[in-house]
Enzyme design. Structure first.
Site, PDB file in Angstrom:
ATOM      1  N   GLY A  14       0.818  -1.213   0.000  1.00 21.67           N
ATOM      2  CA  GLY A  14       0.000   0.000   0.000  1.00 21.67           C
ATOM      3  C   GLY A  14       0.847   1.256   0.000  1.00 21.67           C
ATOM      4  N   LEU A  15       0.175   2.377   0.020  1.00 25.31           N
ATOM      5  CA  LEU A  15       0.839   3.678  -0.005  1.00 25.31           C
ATOM      6  C   LEU A  15       1.817   3.828   1.153  1.00 25.31           C
ATOM      7  CD1 LEU A  15       1.119   6.647  -0.948  1.00 25.31           C
ATOM      8  CD2 LEU A  15      -0.920   7.157   0.409  1.00 25.31           C
ATOM      9  N   VAL A  16       1.354   3.542   2.366  1.00 26.30           N
ATOM     10  CA  VAL A  16       2.182   3.734   3.557  1.00 26.30           C
ATOM     11  C   VAL A  16       3.218   2.629   3.694  1.00 26.30           C
ATOM     12  CG1 VAL A  16       2.167   3.866   6.075  1.00 26.30           C
ATOM     13  CG2 VAL A  16       0.362   4.995   4.759  1.00 26.30           C
ATOM     14  N   TYR A 137     -14.774   3.739   9.954  1.00 30.99           N
ATOM     15  CA  TYR A 137     -13.314   3.650   9.886  1.00 30.99           C
ATOM     16  C   TYR A 137     -12.678   4.262  11.128  1.00 30.99           C
ATOM     17  CZ  TYR A 137      -8.549   4.720   8.292  1.00 30.99           C
ATOM     18  OH  TYR A 137      -7.180   4.825   8.186  1.00 30.99           O
ATOM     19  N   PRO A 164      -0.904  10.102  11.143  1.00 34.47           N
ATOM     20  CA  PRO A 164      -0.519  10.821   9.924  1.00 34.47           C
ATOM     21  C   PRO A 164      -1.676  11.652   9.380  1.00 34.47           C
ATOM     22  CG  PRO A 164      -0.233   8.432   9.711  1.00 34.47           C
ATOM     23  CD  PRO A 164      -1.059   8.681  10.921  1.00 34.47           C
ATOM     24  N   ASN A 166      -3.292  13.682   5.835  1.00 29.36           N
ATOM     25  CA  ASN A 166      -3.569  13.175   4.482  1.00 29.36           C
ATOM     26  C   ASN A 166      -2.265  12.858   3.758  1.00 29.36           C
ATOM     27  OD1 ASN A 166      -6.605  13.692   4.152  1.00 29.36           O
ATOM     28  ND2 ASN A 166      -5.848  15.666   4.866  1.00 29.36           N
TER      29      ASN A 166
END
Length: 314
Positions: A14-16, A137, A164, A166
């Site tokens: 994923g992104l992170v 969420y 974190p 955005n």
């Protein structure tokens, strides 16, 4: 963390997670463990326990999560609360059961109260109602933070939680139904450019303000905190400044090289009016973000052009 410590990055695609993995490798860490979801289903407690029992992991970066923007949160609320609670419960409990030295849990600033004072301080968590489109969420992520705190208190574990702001960067989600605002706008402006569309429509009024952190900066901060921080108090990770969505759209339009108009669909929801985090605590611990928004936008658009051809094709 020693360079030879066995480090598990949960959610490495994923992104992170990909940013954390990439940054660990660049810093010389050589004993990194990761699994694709097809190899290890984090929703399956038995599978997670077996994985931890076999691997003898020293450190965990818990970046695995089900994430999405306003559209996805509205359409799949059950998935968001169920999957996130299962993932974090299984990993956090296994980290305790199999004597992991330290775990870092990734929260999100979108779980702060909808009308939290700005900039948002760590102590503002749980002081007001949540953004309704994001509540399932947020509840799950808050549970993860409280789970880390509770395990520390009861079992003496060393689990920390970070918040974190955005994020954007390589391996972002560009799907227009499930992505966050920045990658969605990158795709919209790019497709409008290649299709010679006269305008691009942006959801909402354009007035909400957002703060954007480049994913490699988050990874660097996470590794820094893993090495330099412990405690039950959450730590915000951000840049400490924000811009209106309308201004973000103008910046992306310029980076992409689109020459048409921008229109705002005010029938669509804006979400939280402002989300700026107070990064005083993080700065006092010795870390500051290095990537400017202008630099980051150029990087992400170049990555999109080079790596997301299948997204463009769709």
């Amino acid at each position: 963390m020693d360079k030879q410590s066995k480090i598990y990055v949960a959610g490495h695609r994923g992104l992170v997670g990909s940013a954390i993995l990439r940054t660990l490798e660049s810093k010389g860490y050589t004993n990194l463990v990761y699994r694709k979801s097809s190899e290890l289903d984090l929703l399956d407690k038995q599978a997670v326990d077996q994985f931890f029992s076999e691997e003898n992991i020293d450190y965990v970066f818990l970046a695995a999560a089900k994430v999405g923007g306003i559209v996805a949160n509205n359409e799949y609320p059950a998935n968001f609360i169920r999957d996130n609670i299962l993932i974090q419960t299984n990993v956090i409990d296994a980290a305790h059961q199999y004597d992991v030295k330290k775990l870092l849990f990734l929260g999100s600033t979108c779980i702060y109260p909808k009308f939290a004072p700005q900039p948002m301080k760590e102590e503002h968590l749980l002081t007001g109602e949540l953004e309704s489109t994001n509540e399932p969420y947020a509840i799950a992520k808050i549970a993860g933070i409280k789970m880390c705190e509770s395990y520390n208190r009861q079992y003496g574990t060393n689990f920390i939680s970070v918040m974190p702001t955005n994020l954007y960067g390589p391996n972002d989600n560009f799907d227009l139904k499930t992505s966050h605002v920045l990658p969605a706008l990158v795709r919209k402006f790019h497709e409008a450019k290649i299709n010679n569309d006269s305008s691009v429509t942006v959801w909402g009024t354009g007035s909400p303000k957002r703060e954007f952190l480049y994913s490699d900066d988050l990874a660097d901060a996470s590794i820094y905190l893993m090495d330099n921080y412990e405690g039950n108090e959450i730590v915000n990770i951000g840049v400490g400044k924000d811009i209106p969505i309308s201004e973000l759209a103008e910046k992306i339009k310029e980076v992409v090289g689109y020459t048409g108009d921008i229109q705002f669909d005010t029938s669509k929801p804006d979400g939280t009016p402002r989300k700026l985090v107070d990064v005083t605590k993080l700065n006092q611990l010795g870390w500051e973000a290095q990537t400017s928004l202008d630099e980051g936008l150029k990087n992400i658009y170049q990555w999109y052009l080079e790596n997301a051809k299948e997204v463009v094709a769709n």
